[in-house]
Scaffold this motif. Structure first.
Motif, short mmCIF file in Angstrom:
data_model
loop_
_atom_site.label_atom_id
_atom_site.label_comp_id
_atom_site.label_asym_id
_atom_site.label_seq_id
_atom_site.Cartn_x
_atom_site.Cartn_y
_atom_site.Cartn_z
N ALA A 34 63.34 50.00 73.47
CA ALA A 34 62.19 50.78 73.90
C ALA A 34 60.91 49.97 73.84
N VAL A 35 60.73 49.20 72.76
CA VAL A 35 59.54 48.37 72.61
C VAL A 35 59.49 47.29 73.70
N LEU A 36 60.64 46.68 74.00
CA LEU A 36 60.66 45.68 75.07
C LEU A 36 60.29 46.30 76.41
N GLY A 37 60.81 47.49 76.69
CA GLY A 37 60.46 48.17 77.93
C GLY A 37 59.00 48.53 78.00
N VAL A 38 58.45 49.03 76.89
CA VAL A 38 57.02 49.36 76.83
C VAL A 38 56.17 48.12 77.04
N SER A 39 56.61 46.98 76.50
CA SER A 39 55.88 45.72 76.69
C SER A 39 55.83 45.33 78.17
N LEU A 40 56.94 45.54 78.88
CA LEU A 40 56.98 45.25 80.30
C LEU A 40 56.03 46.16 81.07
N LEU A 41 56.05 47.45 80.75
CA LEU A 41 55.15 48.38 81.42
C LEU A 41 53.69 48.05 81.12
N THR A 62 40.95 55.44 74.75
CA THR A 62 40.23 55.26 73.49
C THR A 62 40.20 53.83 72.98
N GLY A 63 41.16 53.00 73.46
CA GLY A 63 41.26 51.64 72.95
C GLY A 63 42.04 51.54 71.65
N TRP A 64 42.54 52.67 71.15
CA TRP A 64 43.38 52.63 69.95
C TRP A 64 44.70 51.95 70.30
N SER A 65 45.39 51.43 69.30
CA SER A 65 46.65 50.74 69.54
C SER A 65 47.70 51.73 70.05
N PHE A 66 48.62 51.23 70.89
CA PHE A 66 49.67 52.10 71.42
C PHE A 66 50.53 52.64 70.29
N GLY A 67 50.86 51.81 69.31
CA GLY A 67 51.72 52.26 68.22
C GLY A 67 51.13 53.44 67.48
N LEU A 68 49.84 53.39 67.17
CA LEU A 68 49.18 54.50 66.48
C LEU A 68 49.17 55.75 67.35
N ALA A 98 58.96 55.82 64.05
CA ALA A 98 58.25 54.91 63.15
C ALA A 98 58.60 53.46 63.47
N LEU A 99 59.88 53.17 63.70
CA LEU A 99 60.30 51.82 64.06
C LEU A 99 59.65 51.36 65.35
N THR A 100 59.67 52.23 66.35
CA THR A 100 59.08 51.89 67.65
C THR A 100 57.58 51.65 67.52
N SER A 101 56.90 52.47 66.73
CA SER A 101 55.46 52.31 66.54
C SER A 101 55.13 50.99 65.85
N VAL A 102 55.89 50.69 64.79
CA VAL A 102 55.64 49.45 64.05
C VAL A 102 55.98 48.23 64.89
N LEU A 103 57.14 48.27 65.55
CA LEU A 103 57.57 47.12 66.36
C LEU A 103 56.63 46.88 67.54
N PRO A 108 53.86 41.93 70.13
CA PRO A 108 52.96 41.05 70.88
C PRO A 108 52.67 39.71 70.19
N ARG A 109 52.90 39.63 68.88
CA ARG A 109 52.69 38.37 68.18
C ARG A 109 53.79 37.36 68.51
N PHE A 110 54.93 37.86 68.97
CA PHE A 110 56.08 36.99 69.21
C PHE A 110 56.52 36.97 70.67
N ILE A 111 56.14 37.99 71.43
CA ILE A 111 56.54 38.08 72.84
C ILE A 111 55.28 38.18 73.68
N GLY A 112 55.01 37.13 74.46
CA GLY A 112 53.84 37.12 75.34
C GLY A 112 54.25 37.14 76.80
#
Length: 211
Positions: A34-41, A62-68, A98-103, A108-112
């Motif tokens: 799910a996180v990989l797919g969200v990163s692509l979107l 709002t500019g808040w992080s997607f995970g939050l 919770a896993l999806t939010s944290v991941l 983004p620190r490891f997948i650009g």
């Protein structure tokens, strides 16, 4: 002997029941997909349906992080999950969210991803998120929100969860006209169709019975 029996219960599954290890692997794998797919979107500037789409809208507005945002918009749905689908489903769904939010904060620190074409992002992102949600559904969990409601409606009325979610996704994406261009919205709709067709075609209770 008691310790060996307990360990066997954790790792041994059957044809109709997942072991605890099976469920843990399914929750982690589904969340990672799910996180990989969200990163692509996100890299393509696209939106999504369901609570992920609501989180995207909140994120862009709002500019808040997607995970939050994703964690926050799912909070009201836990009551429905507990009342209608049971405590085990609720706990596993909470863990998956919770896993999806944290991941999503860590990835983004490891997948650009420097450039993702919107149409390609919709096709690949929708498919990958769909595969992640499928893994979660098959372990009696979801990514919350509309997924919880869609699974409840499928269990209660027999309507395909993918088609139910597609209807709600269309409503969320209609609200996207306030924050995105028509081309981006059209590409986002394509991603939602791919995602939900993946669920509708592959998630059927009469084909997959393990709990």
């Amino acid at each position: 002997m008691a310790g060996k029996a307990a360990l066997a219960g954790l790792v041994n599954s059957s044809s109709d029941r997942h072991s605890l290890f099976d469920d843990a692997q399914g929750l982690v794998a589904g969340s990672m997909l799910a996180v990989l797919g969200v990163s692509l979107l996100s890299s393509a500037g696209l939106l999504a349906g369901g609570t992920a789409g609501m989180a995207f809208l909140m994120h862009y507005a709002t500019g808040w992080s997607f995970g939050l945002c994703f964690f926050a918009v799912n909070l009201p749905f836990y009551y429905l999950a507990f009342r209608r689908l049971g405590p085990a489903f609720t706990v596993k769904t909470f863990v998956a969210i919770a896993l999806t939010s944290v991941l999503s904060e860590i990835a983004p620190r490891f997948i650009g991803l420097s450039h993702v074409d919107p149409v390609a992002g919709a096709l690949f992102g929708g498919l990958v998120i769909g595969a992640g949600m499928l893994a979660l559904f098959r372990h009696r969990a979801s990514l919350g929100g509309i997924g919880i409601l869609a699974l409840y409606i499928q269990d209660r009325f027999g309507w395909r969860a993918g088609f139910v979610q597609l209807g709600f996704d269309g409503l969320v994406l209609a609200l996207s006209f306030f924050v995105a261009s028509p081309f981006i919205i059209a590409s986002s709709v394509l991603g939602a169709v791919v995602l939900n067709l993946t669920l509708a075609i592959n998630h059927r209770k009469d084909r997959y019975i393990a709990m």
